[in-house]
Design a protein around this motif. Structure first.
Motif, mmCIF file in Angstrom:
data_model
loop_
_atom_site.group_PDB
_atom_site.id
_atom_site.type_symbol
_atom_site.label_atom_id
_atom_site.label_comp_id
_atom_site.label_asym_id
_atom_site.label_seq_id
_atom_site.Cartn_x
_atom_site.Cartn_y
_atom_site.Cartn_z
ATOM 1 N N ARG A 1 35.889 21.149 40.414
ATOM 2 C CA ARG A 1 35.396 21.798 41.631
ATOM 3 C C ARG A 1 36.568 22.257 42.498
ATOM 4 N NH1 ARG A 1 32.501 21.328 38.423
ATOM 5 N NH2 ARG A 1 30.523 20.206 38.271
ATOM 6 N N ALA A 2 37.598 21.422 42.606
ATOM 7 C CA ALA A 2 38.777 21.807 43.384
ATOM 8 C C ALA A 2 39.446 23.038 42.771
ATOM 9 C CB ALA A 2 39.759 20.641 43.466
ATOM 10 N N LEU A 3 39.506 23.076 41.440
ATOM 11 C CA LEU A 3 40.098 24.228 40.752
ATOM 12 C C LEU A 3 39.273 25.483 41.010
ATOM 13 C CD1 LEU A 3 42.226 25.334 38.801
ATOM 14 C CD2 LEU A 3 40.754 24.618 36.907
ATOM 15 N N GLN A 4 37.941 25.338 41.022
ATOM 16 C CA GLN A 4 37.084 26.483 41.302
ATOM 17 C C GLN A 4 37.368 27.062 42.684
ATOM 18 O OE1 GLN A 4 33.165 24.840 40.640
ATOM 19 N NE2 GLN A 4 33.042 25.700 38.572
ATOM 20 N N TRP A 5 37.540 26.208 43.669
ATOM 21 C CA TRP A 5 37.794 26.691 45.019
ATOM 22 C C TRP A 5 39.184 27.296 45.136
ATOM 23 C CZ3 TRP A 5 34.063 27.966 47.936
ATOM 24 C CH2 TRP A 5 32.842 27.297 47.853
ATOM 25 N N LEU A 6 40.111 26.831 44.341
ATOM 26 C CA LEU A 6 41.432 27.461 44.309
ATOM 27 C C LEU A 6 41.313 28.880 43.756
ATOM 28 C CD1 LEU A 6 44.506 27.353 44.625
ATOM 29 C CD2 LEU A 6 44.621 26.337 42.332
ATOM 30 N N VAL A 7 40.511 29.055 42.712
ATOM 31 C CA VAL A 7 40.295 30.394 42.149
ATOM 32 C C VAL A 7 39.589 31.282 43.167
ATOM 33 C CG1 VAL A 7 39.163 31.711 40.313
ATOM 34 C CG2 VAL A 7 40.262 29.533 39.784
ATOM 35 N N VAL A 8 38.625 30.715 43.908
ATOM 36 C CA VAL A 8 37.948 31.478 44.955
ATOM 37 C C VAL A 8 38.957 31.983 45.980
ATOM 38 C CG1 VAL A 8 36.356 31.303 46.912
ATOM 39 C CG2 VAL A 8 35.707 30.353 44.695
ATOM 40 N N LEU A 9 39.903 31.128 46.355
ATOM 41 C CA LEU A 9 40.923 31.519 47.324
ATOM 42 C C LEU A 9 41.793 32.652 46.788
ATOM 43 C CD1 LEU A 9 42.425 31.077 49.998
ATOM 44 C CD2 LEU A 9 43.772 29.296 48.847
ATOM 45 N N VAL A 10 42.258 32.518 45.552
ATOM 46 C CA VAL A 10 43.081 33.568 44.945
ATOM 47 C C VAL A 10 42.286 34.872 44.845
ATOM 48 C CG1 VAL A 10 44.285 34.271 42.834
ATOM 49 C CG2 VAL A 10 44.505 31.920 43.686
ATOM 50 N N TYR A 11 41.047 34.764 44.437
ATOM 51 C CA TYR A 11 40.160 35.933 44.318
ATOM 52 C C TYR A 11 40.003 36.635 45.664
ATOM 53 C CZ TYR A 11 35.599 38.279 43.549
ATOM 54 O OH TYR A 11 34.564 39.175 43.468
ATOM 55 N N ALA A 12 39.779 35.854 46.722
ATOM 56 C CA ALA A 12 39.597 36.430 48.051
ATOM 57 C C ALA A 12 40.865 37.142 48.524
ATOM 58 C CB ALA A 12 39.190 35.335 49.039
ATOM 59 N N VAL A 13 42.013 36.538 48.277
ATOM 60 C CA VAL A 13 43.280 37.152 48.693
ATOM 61 C C VAL A 13 43.507 38.458 47.951
ATOM 62 C CG1 VAL A 13 45.786 36.888 48.658
ATOM 63 C CG2 VAL A 13 44.344 34.985 49.407
ATOM 64 N N LEU A 14 43.307 38.447 46.629
ATOM 65 C CA LEU A 14 43.524 39.667 45.836
ATOM 66 C C LEU A 14 42.530 40.766 46.188
ATOM 67 C CD1 LEU A 14 44.207 38.149 42.296
ATOM 68 C CD2 LEU A 14 45.879 39.145 43.857
ATOM 69 N N MET B 1 43.172 46.010 53.217
ATOM 70 C CA MET B 1 43.630 46.166 54.600
ATOM 71 C C MET B 1 45.023 46.773 54.691
ATOM 72 S SD MET B 1 42.168 42.666 56.339
ATOM 73 C CE MET B 1 42.919 41.550 55.148
ATOM 74 N N LEU B 2 45.637 47.034 53.553
ATOM 75 C CA LEU B 2 46.990 47.596 53.542
ATOM 76 C C LEU B 2 46.959 49.097 53.276
ATOM 77 C CD1 LEU B 2 48.833 44.887 51.392
ATOM 78 C CD2 LEU B 2 48.876 45.121 53.889
ATOM 79 N N LEU C 1 50.149 44.721 42.870
ATOM 80 C CA LEU C 1 50.025 43.404 42.235
ATOM 81 C C LEU C 1 48.565 43.046 41.986
ATOM 82 C CD1 LEU C 1 51.157 40.656 41.327
ATOM 83 C CD2 LEU C 1 51.064 39.936 43.729
ATOM 84 N N ALA C 2 47.717 43.285 42.977
ATOM 85 C CA ALA C 2 46.300 42.951 42.835
ATOM 86 C C ALA C 2 45.643 43.793 41.748
ATOM 87 C CB ALA C 2 45.581 43.158 44.167
ATOM 88 N N GLU C 3 45.980 45.088 41.706
ATOM 89 C CA GLU C 3 45.425 45.956 40.665
ATOM 90 C C GLU C 3 45.799 45.455 39.274
ATOM 91 O OE1 GLU C 3 46.313 50.410 38.943
ATOM 92 O OE2 GLU C 3 46.469 50.091 41.107
ATOM 93 N N PHE C 4 47.060 45.090 39.105
ATOM 94 C CA PHE C 4 47.507 44.590 37.808
ATOM 95 C C PHE C 4 46.852 43.246 37.482
ATOM 96 C CE2 PHE C 4 50.706 42.254 35.219
ATOM 97 C CZ PHE C 4 50.630 43.039 34.083
ATOM 98 N N ALA C 5 46.734 42.388 38.510
ATOM 99 C CA ALA C 5 46.143 41.068 38.284
ATOM 100 C C ALA C 5 44.677 41.169 37.886
ATOM 101 C CB ALA C 5 46.303 40.201 39.539
#
Length: 485
Positions: free
Chosen positions: A39-52, A58-59, A75-79
């Motif tokens: 579950r902690a790993l899932q929320w970490l992925v959610v955070l990365v997903y939200a940032v990307l 906004m840029l 970077l986000a496009e490539f990721a």
């Protein structure tokens, strides 16, 4: 020297397979006992997903000096499109839907919302079998209209919109389950098809389940392996006791050890397609394979690189100008309807949008229609017509369909690498090898399906000829994209 003699001795001993099976079952148990960590790993992925997803939107759009290492948007496009999606697809072939159960941000968010929401029953409209096909086609086509692979606002609209709907559906329907993932997710159908080929699944031992139910009180506590009889919180709502394949299982491990009857096991990658497909394959799955993955997806990857598209556009534009009809050539559509980034010299006219839809639709009908006709020819050559046999045989095309989409996305992977000066001269050779391997895999599945129908070897060989033609026809679509244009 034979292959068996050349391998190390322990790998060929009779005890080796049970040991490997025990190790795999232990992985399933680890997933169950480390649920909090997952579950902690899932929320970490959610955070990365939200940032990307949020930060690039906004840029300012990147200029010619932007690189992966100095601009968040690049970077986000490539990721997202170069790494995330191609290798999520690949993971389905290797591990089943492990991504869905352990890492998917939408799955985690919809389940979280469902635990705090209204808890309503799943309505009938949501259980319609055509949603996987419809959602995949609509998302794919709309993504092309707004250039989802190139622009962060488009990615936020398509991916972020999907995530918002997933949360809303989770809030209203079921209690702690994943109704969005089970019924409405745009890639649910694709992931389910690819997972049919995974070499592992959670196997249910019905005899062990019955023994567990008949065991006297306290027997489980005295057993060397703890037997769990507690109700399992199966997020994708699988009927655990009768579960056979991996198509809808999210591989989260929550049911591992349940009634001492469910464990992660190795299996033949052909089992679900050849054996279970005889009764479980259906018309909507066939539509998704033939007209979705082998039609709409091909058209979506084709149109921007196609000289045919350019030639047709030029001919129609000339015809319109000669007749003083200019409004279809206007590039004034909003960015959320058609690509509109004039500062990047990238905007689609109304004519471009109409041709895009027509080109993808025509590609789907042409490649999918001929493929379906060749499958039908094989079924008819095998004996009296049976629709179920057509749906069963279509499942043999899953390897080539999956690898084709992977190759299409890999083209997006290579675009930013070329911009960074990274040249990979062996890429086309690798693409050809993957197409040949996938075609061989699909042909082998088709052969096994024909033999399962009871056809003698000679008749099955004749029946394989239209399949060979279908495989060549499908591969030609990627030939145009990677070699001939």
């Amino acid at each position: 020297m034979t292959l068996a003699r050349s391998l190390p001795g322990p790998a060929t001993t009779p005890a080796a397979a049970p040991r490997r099976g025990a190790r795999l079952a232990a992985v399933g148990e680890w997933l169950r006992t480390h649920a909090r960590l997952i579950r902690a790993l899932q929320w970490l992925v959610v955070l990365v997903y939200a940032v990307l997803l949020l930060v690039p939107a906004m840029l300012p759009l990147p200029d010619r000096t932007a690189h992966v290492w100095n601009h968040m948007t690049v970077l986000a496009e490539f990721a997202f499109w170069g790494l995330w999606w191609p290798f999520v697809l690949l993971s389905m072939l290797l591990f089943g839907r492990l991504w869905c159960g352990v890492l998917c941000p939408e799955g985690a968010l919809t389940e979280w919302a469902s635990k705090r929401g209204r808890g309503l029953a799943v309505p009938r409209w949501m259980r319609w079998g055509g949603w996987p096909f419809t959602a995949f086609v609509c998302t794919t086509v709309y993504g092309q209209m707004v250039s989802v692979y190139q622009y962060p606002k488009a990615a936020l609209l398509v991916l972020g919109g999907s995530t918002v709907v997933a949360i809303v559906v989770g809030y209203f329907y079921t209690r702690g389950k994943r109704a969005w993932c089970r019924y409405l997710c745009p890639v649910n159908g694709v992931f389910g098809l690819l997972a049919k080929l995974a070499p592992m699944h959670y196997r249910v031992d019905d005899a062990a389940w019955r023994r567990s139910l008949d065991a006297p009180a306290g027997a489980a506590a005295r057993a060397p392996i703890r037997v769990s009889k507690r109700a399992v919180d199966c997020a994708p709502m699988q009927p655990l006791r009768t579960m056979q394949g991996a198509s809808n299982c999210h591989m989260c491990g929550r049911c591992s050890g349940h009634h001492d009857a469910i464990a992660l096991h190795w299996r033949s990658p052909a089992h679900e397609v050849v054996e279970l497909g005889a009764t479980e394959a259906g018309a909507w799955q066939t539509a998704l394979i033939v007209f979705g993955l082998l039609g709409v997806a091909i058209g979506a990857f084709h149109w921007s690189a196609s000289p045919w598209f350019v030639a047709i556009r030029q001919a129609i534009a000339t015809w319109l100008i000669d007749r003083d009809i200019y409004w279809p050539l206007a590039e004034n559509a909003p960015w959320w309807l058609l690509t509109h980034y004039p500062e990047q010299n990238d905007a689609l006219s109304w004519l471009d949008g109409a041709l895009l839809l027509a080109y993808i639709g025509a590609t789907a009908l042409l490649w999918g229609g001929l493929t379906l006709a060749l499958l039908a020819l094989t079924v008819r050559a095998a004996g009296p017509w049976r629709s179920q046999r057509l749906h069963h045989l279509a499942q043999a095309l899953i390897p080539l369909a999956g690898v084709g989409v992977f190759l299409g996305l890999s083209a997006i992977t290579l675009t930013p690498l070329r911009g960074e000066g990274v040249v990979l001269p062996w890429v086309n050779t690798l693409r050809l090898a993957l197409l040949l391997a996938a075609s061989t895999w699909s042909l082998a599945l088709a052969w096994r399906i024909l033999r399962r129908w009871g056809l003698p070897a000679g008749r099955a060989l004749v029946g394989s000829l239209p399949i060979l033609a279908a495989l060549a026809w499908i591969a030609s679509a990627w030939g145009w994209m990677f070699w001939w244009w």
